[in-house]
Design a protein around this motif. Structure first.
Motif, PDB file in Angstrom:
ATOM      1  N   VAL A 127     -15.278  85.661  61.798  1.00  0.00           N
ATOM      2  CA  VAL A 127     -14.005  85.653  62.521  1.00  0.00           C
ATOM      3  C   VAL A 127     -14.223  86.140  63.951  1.00  0.00           C
ATOM      4  CG1 VAL A 127     -11.671  86.622  62.629  1.00  0.00           C
ATOM      5  CG2 VAL A 127     -12.647  85.948  60.424  1.00  0.00           C
ATOM      6  N   LEU A 128     -15.024  87.191  64.100  1.00  0.00           N
ATOM      7  CA  LEU A 128     -15.318  87.723  65.434  1.00  0.00           C
ATOM      8  C   LEU A 128     -16.116  86.721  66.262  1.00  0.00           C
ATOM      9  CD1 LEU A 128     -16.190  91.418  64.447  1.00  0.00           C
ATOM     10  CD2 LEU A 128     -14.061  90.537  65.419  1.00  0.00           C
ATOM     11  N   TRP A 129     -17.060  86.003  65.628  1.00  0.00           N
ATOM     12  CA  TRP A 129     -17.813  84.973  66.347  1.00  0.00           C
ATOM     13  C   TRP A 129     -16.871  83.884  66.859  1.00  0.00           C
ATOM     14  CZ3 TRP A 129     -22.280  84.844  68.584  1.00  0.00           C
ATOM     15  CH2 TRP A 129     -23.344  85.620  68.111  1.00  0.00           C
ATOM     16  N   THR A 130     -15.884  83.517  66.045  1.00  0.00           N
ATOM     17  CA  THR A 130     -14.905  82.522  66.471  1.00  0.00           C
ATOM     18  C   THR A 130     -14.145  83.010  67.705  1.00  0.00           C
ATOM     19  OG1 THR A 130     -14.652  81.777  64.175  1.00  0.00           O
ATOM     20  CG2 THR A 130     -12.900  81.166  65.724  1.00  0.00           C
ATOM     21  N   ALA A 131     -13.779  84.274  67.692  1.00  0.00           N
ATOM     22  CA  ALA A 131     -13.092  84.859  68.847  1.00  0.00           C
ATOM     23  C   ALA A 131     -13.990  84.854  70.083  1.00  0.00           C
ATOM     24  CB  ALA A 131     -12.640  86.280  68.521  1.00  0.00           C
ATOM     25  N   VAL A 132     -15.286  85.091  69.896  1.00  0.00           N
ATOM     26  CA  VAL A 132     -16.240  85.060  71.008  1.00  0.00           C
ATOM     27  C   VAL A 132     -16.282  83.675  71.651  1.00  0.00           C
ATOM     28  CG1 VAL A 132     -18.723  85.070  71.525  1.00  0.00           C
ATOM     29  CG2 VAL A 132     -17.702  86.985  70.275  1.00  0.00           C
ATOM     30  N   ILE A 133     -16.316  82.627  70.830  1.00  0.00           N
ATOM     31  CA  ILE A 133     -16.364  81.257  71.361  1.00  0.00           C
ATOM     32  C   ILE A 133     -15.103  80.951  72.166  1.00  0.00           C
ATOM     33  CG2 ILE A 133     -16.431  78.811  70.751  1.00  0.00           C
ATOM     34  CD1 ILE A 133     -19.063  80.211  70.347  1.00  0.00           C
ATOM     35  N   LEU A 180     -22.654  93.340  69.642  1.00  0.00           N
ATOM     36  CA  LEU A 180     -22.082  94.161  68.576  1.00  0.00           C
ATOM     37  C   LEU A 180     -21.981  93.407  67.255  1.00  0.00           C
ATOM     38  CD1 LEU A 180     -19.283  96.050  70.548  1.00  0.00           C
ATOM     39  CD2 LEU A 180     -21.418  97.004  69.643  1.00  0.00           C
ATOM     40  N   VAL A 181     -21.719  92.097  67.331  1.00  0.00           N
ATOM     41  CA  VAL A 181     -21.541  91.336  66.093  1.00  0.00           C
ATOM     42  C   VAL A 181     -22.827  90.649  65.643  1.00  0.00           C
ATOM     43  CG1 VAL A 181     -20.814  89.179  67.190  1.00  0.00           C
ATOM     44  CG2 VAL A 181     -19.933  89.763  64.933  1.00  0.00           C
ATOM     45  N   SER A 212     -18.481  68.330  80.229  1.00  0.00           N
ATOM     46  CA  SER A 212     -17.938  69.683  80.334  1.00  0.00           C
ATOM     47  C   SER A 212     -18.694  70.615  79.396  1.00  0.00           C
ATOM     48  CB  SER A 212     -16.444  69.691  79.978  1.00  0.00           C
ATOM     49  OG  SER A 212     -15.972  71.022  79.861  1.00  0.00           O
ATOM     50  N   TYR A 213     -19.315  71.645  79.983  1.00  0.00           N
ATOM     51  CA  TYR A 213     -19.985  72.645  79.155  1.00  0.00           C
ATOM     52  C   TYR A 213     -18.960  73.441  78.349  1.00  0.00           C
ATOM     53  CZ  TYR A 213     -24.474  71.917  81.472  1.00  0.00           C
ATOM     54  OH  TYR A 213     -25.653  71.372  81.922  1.00  0.00           O
ATOM     55  N   ARG A 214     -17.781  73.620  78.880  1.00  0.00           N
ATOM     56  CA  ARG A 214     -16.748  74.387  78.159  1.00  0.00           C
ATOM     57  C   ARG A 214     -16.337  73.676  76.876  1.00  0.00           C
ATOM     58  NH1 ARG A 214     -14.571  78.627  81.217  1.00  0.00           N
ATOM     59  NH2 ARG A 214     -15.084  78.517  83.427  1.00  0.00           N
ATOM     60  N   VAL A 215     -16.095  72.384  76.967  1.00  0.00           N
ATOM     61  CA  VAL A 215     -15.729  71.624  75.768  1.00  0.00           C
ATOM     62  C   VAL A 215     -16.907  71.572  74.794  1.00  0.00           C
ATOM     63  CG1 VAL A 215     -14.915  69.399  74.892  1.00  0.00           C
ATOM     64  CG2 VAL A 215     -14.075  70.259  77.085  1.00  0.00           C
ATOM     65  N   GLY A 216     -18.117  71.463  75.340  1.00  0.00           N
ATOM     66  CA  GLY A 216     -19.305  71.498  74.489  1.00  0.00           C
ATOM     67  C   GLY A 216     -19.399  72.795  73.712  1.00  0.00           C
ATOM     68  N   LEU A 217     -19.081  73.893  74.381  1.00  0.00           N
ATOM     69  CA  LEU A 217     -19.128  75.199  73.721  1.00  0.00           C
ATOM     70  C   LEU A 217     -18.087  75.283  72.605  1.00  0.00           C
ATOM     71  CD1 LEU A 217     -20.522  78.023  73.928  1.00  0.00           C
ATOM     72  CD2 LEU A 217     -18.540  78.729  75.264  1.00  0.00           C
ATOM     73  N   VAL A 218     -16.901  74.775  72.858  1.00  0.00           N
ATOM     74  CA  VAL A 218     -15.841  74.815  71.852  1.00  0.00           C
ATOM     75  C   VAL A 218     -16.223  74.009  70.610  1.00  0.00           C
ATOM     76  CG1 VAL A 218     -13.453  74.117  71.378  1.00  0.00           C
ATOM     77  CG2 VAL A 218     -14.000  75.279  73.500  1.00  0.00           C
ATOM     78  N   SER A 219     -17.072  72.995  70.788  1.00  0.00           N
ATOM     79  CA  SER A 219     -17.500  72.202  69.636  1.00  0.00           C
ATOM     80  C   SER A 219     -18.238  73.050  68.603  1.00  0.00           C
ATOM     81  CB  SER A 219     -18.403  71.054  70.092  1.00  0.00           C
ATOM     82  OG  SER A 219     -19.672  71.530  70.536  1.00  0.00           O
ATOM     83  N   LEU A 220     -18.765  74.191  69.043  1.00  0.00           N
ATOM     84  CA  LEU A 220     -19.489  75.068  68.119  1.00  0.00           C
ATOM     85  C   LEU A 220     -18.560  75.790  67.159  1.00  0.00           C
ATOM     86  CD1 LEU A 220     -22.113  76.641  70.564  1.00  0.00           C
ATOM     87  CD2 LEU A 220     -22.339  74.612  69.130  1.00  0.00           C
ATOM     88  N   LEU A 221     -17.262  75.776  67.447  1.00  0.00           N
ATOM     89  CA  LEU A 221     -16.313  76.423  66.540  1.00  0.00           C
ATOM     90  C   LEU A 221     -16.430  75.879  65.129  1.00  0.00           C
ATOM     91  CD1 LEU A 221     -13.031  76.721  68.650  1.00  0.00           C
ATOM     92  CD2 LEU A 221     -14.440  78.596  67.797  1.00  0.00           C
ATOM     93  N   PHE A 277     -18.955  75.168  63.392  1.00  0.00           N
ATOM     94  CA  PHE A 277     -19.994  75.828  62.601  1.00  0.00           C
ATOM     95  C   PHE A 277     -19.480  77.146  62.019  1.00  0.00           C
ATOM     96  CE2 PHE A 277     -22.304  72.942  65.321  1.00  0.00           C
ATOM     97  CZ  PHE A 277     -23.260  72.419  64.467  1.00  0.00           C
ATOM     98  N   PHE A 278     -18.718  77.886  62.805  1.00  0.00           N
ATOM     99  CA  PHE A 278     -18.213  79.171  62.321  1.00  0.00           C
ATOM    100  C   PHE A 278     -17.042  78.979  61.356  1.00  0.00           C
ATOM    101  CE2 PHE A 278     -20.209  80.149  66.435  1.00  0.00           C
ATOM    102  CZ  PHE A 278     -21.156  81.057  65.985  1.00  0.00           C
ATOM    103  N   VAL A 279     -16.194  78.017  61.614  1.00  0.00           N
ATOM    104  CA  VAL A 279     -15.056  77.776  60.721  1.00  0.00           C
ATOM    105  C   VAL A 279     -15.529  77.227  59.380  1.00  0.00           C
ATOM    106  CG1 VAL A 279     -12.951  76.423  60.387  1.00  0.00           C
ATOM    107  CG2 VAL A 279     -13.428  77.459  62.619  1.00  0.00           C
TER     108      VAL A 279
END
Length: 465
Positions: free
Chosen positions: A344-350, A373-374, A426-435, A437-439
């Motif tokens: 959950v914390l990793w998701t918040a980080v992304i 920390l996580v 967009s690197y930002r949209v690319g980063l959001v795609s990683l969500l 994996f955590f979800v």
């Protein structure tokens, strides 16, 4: 007198011999030893160093802003800038075949410390030999990297297989967390020393000096790895399995046969496999964040190299406290729930990383602190939680599969990131795609009936899960 820990009885199997504080300390120190390779070599110095050497071999000028040259390893035409990523892919491919065999051999051997020594000293020796990678010797550098990286993974498999023998179900979360925490501290300390040396002795307009400093920083990690490996080799004790005590036959060939039997019988532990699948997914997200953080900071947020260096060090040292803190939390609510919380914390980080402003170093450093920390806790507790799901006597084999999940599948996240960037620029949209994996990893882990999985593996669950 040394403190001893008597592990809880696992199912109908007798408990392993009690471990001493000295033995557990020796196990912790190997994390301190090998983490120097991960931080100084893999995370910071080796990629730019080998890329520069390949560019020199391609006929590019040292210090040039760009290079369109090619090298030809084994007659294959490779862009100089792609040489290092291809080496990583090759090492991952080879590791998939090597690590399960190493684990099977470890389970059949009454001398696991010798296996640990062989893998660790081979890897550290190859790292030290980077001192000879001068001029345009990119092939030598590539070969040494393959040897070092594969040996690093093999040693980790043997090292992890000691964990179930160092404490009972209620103690392994703490043992694993302390080892991981000490690893981040040791890796961060050597990296800090090397970065100070590079900063002090670099000369503006002298790229050769910078290249030499990078090479000797890599060599220092090999020396550190070899030197501190002597402690666990001295303090750890052998805890041979029943198969190892039975003796007879050739350890290597018996290891291959045992691996074949395990691959056929592994379907008897579907919940263990389901946990591995969950770990494969969410850990791929973690590894991708670690790998691409610097690129995101440089290309999207337009941050200076000095900001990235400070953030890397911040992550290393805060991961020390994070591993211990989440380990303490696991004693209260259990490792399974703590890992779920960390996702959950990793998701918040992304999500927070997506909203970071450009050219603002302080928010980036704060986010790096949150990652630290996580980071340590989620990895340390995954390792100890998996130890509960391994049938007794097969620790090496199963940690061989686990280590493949850790390092052999980290191409999924970068692939998703790269595809999304190619489609959106967009690197930002690319980063959001990683969500995803955590979800998805969270949902898969949530679906594992962890207590039933531990019992199904023939082990006794800890009091708190």
């Amino acid at each position: 007198m040394a403190e001893t820990v008597t592990p809880a009885v696992q199912g109908n199997n007798p408990p392993p011999p009690a471990s001493t504080r000295r033995e557990r300390t020796g196990w912790y120190v190997y994390d301190w030893a090998n983490s120097a390779f991960q931080t100084t070599v893999i995370t910071v110095f080796l990629g730019p160093f080998l890329t520069t050497v390949a560019e020199l071999a391609a006929g590019c000028e040292l210090g040039a802003d760009s290079c369109d040259g090619y090298v030809h390893p084994l007659g294959i035409r490779v862009a100089a800038g792609s040489y290092y990523p291809y080496l990583i892919s090759l090492s991952v491919f080879l590791t998939v075949f090597v690590l399960p065999v190493v684990g099977a051999v470890a389970d059949r051997s009454a001398h696991k410390k010798r296996l640990l020594a062989g893998a660790a000293f081979t890897g550290s020796g190859a790292t030290i030999a980077m001192a000879f990678v001068t001029g345009d010797r990119y092939l030598l550098g590539g070969a040494l990297f393959l040897i070092a990286n594969i040996s690093f993974g093999a040693a980790i498999v043997v090292y992890n297989s000691f964990l179930p023998q160092l404490g009972g179900p209620d103690e392994r979360d703490g043992i694993s967390s302390r080892g991981w925490a000490l690893g981040y501290l040791g890796g961060g300390l050597l990296l800090a020393i090397n970065l100070v040396a590079v900063t002090m002795f670099s000369e503006e307009g002298n790229p050769q000096r910078t290249l030499d400093l990078a090479r000797w920083s890599i060599v220092s990690a090999g020396v550190w790895w070899a030197l501190f490996t002597l402690v666990p080799l001295r303090w750890l004790r052998e805890h041979p399995t029943a198969a190892a005590l039975a003796g007879g036959g050739n350890v290597l060939t018996d290891g291959f046969k045992q691996l074949g039997r395990t691959l056929r019988e592994i379907k008897a532990y579907p919940l263990t496999l389901f946990f591995l699948l969950a770990f494969l997914v969410y850990n791929d997200g973690i590894q991708t964040v670690i790998t691409l953080a610097s690129q995101y900071g440089t290309e999207e947020l337009k941050l200076e190299q000095s900001t990235l260096i400070v953030t890397i060090l911040l992550v290393q040292f805060l991961a020390f406290g994070g591993a211990l803190s989440l380990g303490a939390l696991a004693r209260r609510i259990g490792a399974w729930k703590t890992v779920l919380l960390s996702l959950v914390l990793w998701t918040a980080v992304i999500i927070a990383a997506f909203r970071l402003p450009a050219e603002a170093p302080v928010p980036f450093m704060i986010l790096g602190g949150a990652i630290g920390l996580v980071l340590g806790g989620s990895q340390a507790l995954s390792r100890s939680l998996f130890s509960q799901l391994i049938p007794t006597g097969k620790e090496g084999e199963y940690y061989g599969f686990y280590e493949i999940s850790d390092k052999g599948t980290s191409w999924l996240g970068p692939l998703a990131f790269g595809l999304v960037f190619q489609l959106t620029a967009s690197y930002r949209v690319g980063l959001v795609s990683l969500l995803i994996f955590f979800v998805v990893g969270f949902l898969l882990l949530l679906a594992v009936p962890i207590r039933r999985a531990i019992v199904a593996a023939g082990n006794t669950p800890p009091r708190v899960l």
